[in-house]
Design a protein around this motif. Structure first.
Motif, PDB file in Angstrom:
ATOM      1  N   LEU A 123      54.127  51.766  33.281  1.00  0.00           N
ATOM      2  CA  LEU A 123      54.447  52.968  34.042  1.00  0.00           C
ATOM      3  C   LEU A 123      53.345  54.015  34.017  1.00  0.00           C
ATOM      4  O   LEU A 123      53.345  54.937  34.828  1.00  0.00           O
ATOM      5  CB  LEU A 123      55.736  53.603  33.500  1.00  0.00           C
ATOM      6  CG  LEU A 123      57.049  52.869  33.792  1.00  0.00           C
ATOM      7  CD1 LEU A 123      58.207  53.551  33.079  1.00  0.00           C
ATOM      8  CD2 LEU A 123      57.319  52.825  35.286  1.00  0.00           C
ATOM      9  N   ARG A 124      52.396  53.877  33.120  1.00  0.00           N
ATOM     10  CA  ARG A 124      51.412  54.932  32.885  1.00  0.00           C
ATOM     11  C   ARG A 124      50.654  55.322  34.153  1.00  0.00           C
ATOM     12  O   ARG A 124      50.440  56.499  34.430  1.00  0.00           O
ATOM     13  CB  ARG A 124      50.426  54.497  31.803  1.00  0.00           C
ATOM     14  CG  ARG A 124      49.387  55.553  31.495  1.00  0.00           C
ATOM     15  CD  ARG A 124      48.739  55.318  30.145  1.00  0.00           C
ATOM     16  NE  ARG A 124      48.346  53.928  29.948  1.00  0.00           N
ATOM     17  CZ  ARG A 124      48.170  53.372  28.757  1.00  0.00           C
ATOM     18  NH1 ARG A 124      48.394  54.074  27.659  1.00  0.00           N
ATOM     19  NH2 ARG A 124      47.803  52.119  28.655  1.00  0.00           N
ATOM     20  N   ASP A 125      50.232  54.359  34.938  1.00  0.00           N
ATOM     21  CA  ASP A 125      49.450  54.660  36.136  1.00  0.00           C
ATOM     22  C   ASP A 125      50.241  54.469  37.430  1.00  0.00           C
ATOM     23  O   ASP A 125      49.670  54.539  38.509  1.00  0.00           O
ATOM     24  CB  ASP A 125      48.197  53.771  36.168  1.00  0.00           C
ATOM     25  CG  ASP A 125      47.266  54.075  35.001  1.00  0.00           C
ATOM     26  OD1 ASP A 125      47.106  55.270  34.678  1.00  0.00           O
ATOM     27  OD2 ASP A 125      46.727  53.126  34.412  1.00  0.00           O
ATOM     28  N   ASN A 126      51.524  54.221  37.310  1.00  0.00           N
ATOM     29  CA  ASN A 126      52.376  54.068  38.490  1.00  0.00           C
ATOM     30  C   ASN A 126      53.072  55.394  38.745  1.00  0.00           C
ATOM     31  O   ASN A 126      54.216  55.601  38.364  1.00  0.00           O
ATOM     32  CB  ASN A 126      53.390  52.940  38.270  1.00  0.00           C
ATOM     33  CG  ASN A 126      54.096  52.546  39.557  1.00  0.00           C
ATOM     34  OD1 ASN A 126      54.057  53.290  40.540  1.00  0.00           O
ATOM     35  ND2 ASN A 126      54.731  51.389  39.548  1.00  0.00           N
ATOM     36  N   TYR A 127      52.370  56.303  39.413  1.00  0.00           N
ATOM     37  CA  TYR A 127      52.847  57.673  39.548  1.00  0.00           C
ATOM     38  C   TYR A 127      54.155  57.765  40.329  1.00  0.00           C
ATOM     39  O   TYR A 127      54.990  58.616  40.054  1.00  0.00           O
ATOM     40  CB  TYR A 127      51.776  58.531  40.209  1.00  0.00           C
ATOM     41  CG  TYR A 127      50.461  58.529  39.478  1.00  0.00           C
ATOM     42  CD1 TYR A 127      50.418  58.653  38.088  1.00  0.00           C
ATOM     43  CD2 TYR A 127      49.254  58.395  40.156  1.00  0.00           C
ATOM     44  CE1 TYR A 127      49.207  58.641  37.408  1.00  0.00           C
ATOM     45  CE2 TYR A 127      48.051  58.392  39.479  1.00  0.00           C
ATOM     46  CZ  TYR A 127      48.035  58.510  38.107  1.00  0.00           C
ATOM     47  OH  TYR A 127      46.846  58.485  37.422  1.00  0.00           O
ATOM     48  N   GLN A 128      54.319  56.894  41.316  1.00  0.00           N
ATOM     49  CA  GLN A 128      55.544  56.946  42.117  1.00  0.00           C
ATOM     50  C   GLN A 128      56.771  56.623  41.275  1.00  0.00           C
ATOM     51  O   GLN A 128      57.873  57.115  41.548  1.00  0.00           O
ATOM     52  CB  GLN A 128      55.449  55.973  43.298  1.00  0.00           C
ATOM     53  CG  GLN A 128      54.344  56.310  44.289  1.00  0.00           C
ATOM     54  CD  GLN A 128      54.464  57.720  44.848  1.00  0.00           C
ATOM     55  OE1 GLN A 128      55.551  58.171  45.196  1.00  0.00           O
ATOM     56  NE2 GLN A 128      53.331  58.426  44.925  1.00  0.00           N
ATOM     57  N   GLU A 129      56.596  55.801  40.257  1.00  0.00           N
ATOM     58  CA  GLU A 129      57.710  55.450  39.376  1.00  0.00           C
ATOM     59  C   GLU A 129      58.058  56.592  38.430  1.00  0.00           C
ATOM     60  O   GLU A 129      59.194  56.707  37.963  1.00  0.00           O
ATOM     61  CB  GLU A 129      57.382  54.190  38.574  1.00  0.00           C
ATOM     62  CG  GLU A 129      57.297  52.926  39.408  1.00  0.00           C
ATOM     63  CD  GLU A 129      58.629  52.547  40.014  1.00  0.00           C
ATOM     64  OE1 GLU A 129      59.673  52.792  39.380  1.00  0.00           O
ATOM     65  OE2 GLU A 129      58.632  52.016  41.146  1.00  0.00           O
ATOM     66  N   LEU A 130      57.086  57.440  38.130  1.00  0.00           N
ATOM     67  CA  LEU A 130      57.342  58.541  37.205  1.00  0.00           C
ATOM     68  C   LEU A 130      58.212  59.620  37.838  1.00  0.00           C
ATOM     69  O   LEU A 130      59.031  60.252  37.174  1.00  0.00           O
ATOM     70  CB  LEU A 130      56.013  59.142  36.732  1.00  0.00           C
ATOM     71  CG  LEU A 130      55.106  58.240  35.901  1.00  0.00           C
ATOM     72  CD1 LEU A 130      53.831  58.980  35.530  1.00  0.00           C
ATOM     73  CD2 LEU A 130      55.821  57.753  34.650  1.00  0.00           C
ATOM     74  N   LYS A 131      58.019  59.839  39.147  1.00  0.00           N
ATOM     75  CA  LYS A 131      58.825  60.841  39.844  1.00  0.00           C
ATOM     76  C   LYS A 131      60.305  60.446  39.804  1.00  0.00           C
ATOM     77  O   LYS A 131      60.658  59.297  40.052  1.00  0.00           O
ATOM     78  CB  LYS A 131      58.370  60.986  41.300  1.00  0.00           C
ATOM     79  CG  LYS A 131      56.988  61.589  41.459  1.00  0.00           C
ATOM     80  CD  LYS A 131      56.702  61.948  42.906  1.00  0.00           C
ATOM     81  CE  LYS A 131      56.774  60.758  43.827  1.00  0.00           C
ATOM     82  NZ  LYS A 131      56.392  61.121  45.212  1.00  0.00           N
ATOM     83  N   PHE A 132      61.150  61.401  39.511  1.00  0.00           N
ATOM     84  CA  PHE A 132      62.600  61.224  39.440  1.00  0.00           C
ATOM     85  C   PHE A 132      63.028  60.285  38.310  1.00  0.00           C
ATOM     86  O   PHE A 132      64.183  59.887  38.240  1.00  0.00           O
ATOM     87  CB  PHE A 132      63.179  60.735  40.778  1.00  0.00           C
ATOM     88  CG  PHE A 132      62.686  61.513  41.974  1.00  0.00           C
ATOM     89  CD1 PHE A 132      62.675  62.895  41.963  1.00  0.00           C
ATOM     90  CD2 PHE A 132      62.219  60.860  43.097  1.00  0.00           C
ATOM     91  CE1 PHE A 132      62.211  63.621  43.043  1.00  0.00           C
ATOM     92  CE2 PHE A 132      61.754  61.572  44.193  1.00  0.00           C
ATOM     93  CZ  PHE A 132      61.752  62.956  44.164  1.00  0.00           C
ATOM     94  N   PHE A 133      62.070  59.889  37.442  1.00  0.00           N
ATOM     95  CA  PHE A 133      62.401  59.032  36.298  1.00  0.00           C
ATOM     96  C   PHE A 133      62.185  59.774  34.988  1.00  0.00           C
ATOM     97  O   PHE A 133      63.060  59.783  34.117  1.00  0.00           O
ATOM     98  CB  PHE A 133      61.560  57.756  36.334  1.00  0.00           C
ATOM     99  CG  PHE A 133      61.723  56.894  35.109  1.00  0.00           C
ATOM    100  CD1 PHE A 133      62.857  56.118  34.946  1.00  0.00           C
ATOM    101  CD2 PHE A 133      60.747  56.862  34.122  1.00  0.00           C
ATOM    102  CE1 PHE A 133      63.019  55.335  33.810  1.00  0.00           C
ATOM    103  CE2 PHE A 133      60.892  56.079  32.994  1.00  0.00           C
ATOM    104  CZ  PHE A 133      62.037  55.315  32.839  1.00  0.00           C
ATOM    105  N   VAL A 134      61.029  60.393  34.851  1.00  0.00           N
ATOM    106  CA  VAL A 134      60.713  61.123  33.617  1.00  0.00           C
ATOM    107  C   VAL A 134      61.591  62.371  33.529  1.00  0.00           C
ATOM    108  O   VAL A 134      61.661  63.176  34.462  1.00  0.00           O
ATOM    109  CB  VAL A 134      59.231  61.516  33.571  1.00  0.00           C
ATOM    110  CG1 VAL A 134      58.955  62.480  32.425  1.00  0.00           C
ATOM    111  CG2 VAL A 134      58.376  60.273  33.441  1.00  0.00           C
ATOM    112  N   THR A 135      62.274  62.525  32.407  1.00  0.00           N
ATOM    113  CA  THR A 135      63.114  63.694  32.148  1.00  0.00           C
ATOM    114  C   THR A 135      62.769  64.249  30.772  1.00  0.00           C
ATOM    115  O   THR A 135      62.680  63.496  29.794  1.00  0.00           O
ATOM    116  CB  THR A 135      64.608  63.318  32.184  1.00  0.00           C
ATOM    117  OG1 THR A 135      64.925  62.779  33.475  1.00  0.00           O
ATOM    118  CG2 THR A 135      65.486  64.534  31.937  1.00  0.00           C
ATOM    119  N   LEU A 136      62.542  65.544  30.705  1.00  0.00           N
ATOM    120  CA  LEU A 136      62.255  66.205  29.438  1.00  0.00           C
ATOM    121  C   LEU A 136      63.409  67.111  29.064  1.00  0.00           C
ATOM    122  O   LEU A 136      63.982  67.796  29.924  1.00  0.00           O
ATOM    123  CB  LEU A 136      60.967  67.027  29.544  1.00  0.00           C
ATOM    124  CG  LEU A 136      59.690  66.246  29.860  1.00  0.00           C
ATOM    125  CD1 LEU A 136      58.512  67.195  29.989  1.00  0.00           C
ATOM    126  CD2 LEU A 136      59.403  65.197  28.789  1.00  0.00           C
TER     127      LEU A 136
END
Length: 249
Positions: free
Chosen positions: A173-186
């Motif tokens: 996932l590190r370089d797959n920016y589209q996957e990070l959107k709406f997935f990463v939650t802090l």
């Protein structure tokens, strides 16, 4: 209760001991603070003589300029706080059309509107009970926010936020920016950081975009501040969780 389709709630009351006021303030896009202040003033002017309950809703998505932008709740609530006086018991949400953040519409009276904030005030013989159900659990150690600009989280632990999150999630996932959107939650824990996990102590913010130039993360809210500690959160999609939580006292 779902992530797709059109969720609808219809409520019917026959109790004459209840009073309902539906208040709306339009124009929240680019004017969150002003909209909150005006809506709070509307509520304050009602001068309720007994305790009230409030359902607060506002549009999350602003596409007036043809591109995606969030309507931020932080300045909206700050604006309400300036004018509302005493807060009632309140629950609410930001509204969006679907999990791809399409716009939504609010229905008031005989018309539809967008980019609005709405308050349903209930007064009389009624009490609102609520249960926190964000479905997020900590999935990392604490990391300190060291640079932020508005809703753009620039640094964690003095390193680019995108790099820190990428290290935690791994190469897939590190370089797959589209996957990070709406997935990463802090999540930020407003309780004792060493106590057992309590969902009521966590305020969670989802990543809605990636700033590849500064290697930052655009968050759904602008309330992450320098010096604050956050954790990467794991979101649950187990729908039985909703049933279990709603049955708790």
């Amino acid at each position: 209760m779902g992530y797709d389709g059109y969720q609808t709630v219809v409520g019917v009351w026959g109790n004459t001991d209840l009073t309902f006021d539906l208040l709306i303030q339009e124009g929240i896009a680019f004017q969150e603070f002003e909209t909150g202040s005006a809506l709070g003033q509307q509520i304050h002017q009602k001068n309720y003589s007994e305790p009230t309950q409030m359902l607060l809703l506002f549009d999350a998505v602003n596409r007036l300029e043809g591109k995606f932008r969030m309507n931020y709740g932080t300045p909206f609530i700050q604006g309400m706080n300036e004018t509302i006086g005493t807060w009632p018991k309140v629950v609410g949400a930001r509204l969006l059309g679907d999990m791809k953040f399409k716009p939504t519409r609010q229905w008031i009276g005989d018309r539809m509107t967008q980019n609005s904030a709405m308050a349903l005030i209930l007064s009389g013989n009624i009490q609102m009970d609520y249960q926190i159900m964000h479905g997020c659990h900590p999935a990392s150690a604490y990391h300190k926010v060291t640079a932020v600009k508005g809703a753009n989280l620039l640094e964690l632990d003095h390193k680019p936020a995108l790099d820190v999150v990428g290290e935690i999630l791994g190469e897939d996932l590190r370089d797959n920016y589209q996957e990070l959107k709406f997935f990463v939650t802090l999540g930020k824990n407003i309780g004792d950081k060493w106590e057992n996990y309590n969902p009521g102590n966590y305020i969670n913010r989802m990543c809605v975009g990636v700033d590849t130039e500064s290697r930052g993360l655009y968050m759904a809210e602008m309330d992450l501040e320098e010096g604050m500690e956050v954790q990467l959160m794991r979101r649950s999609f187990e729908m039985e969780y909703v049933s279990v939580q709603t049955k708790k006292n």
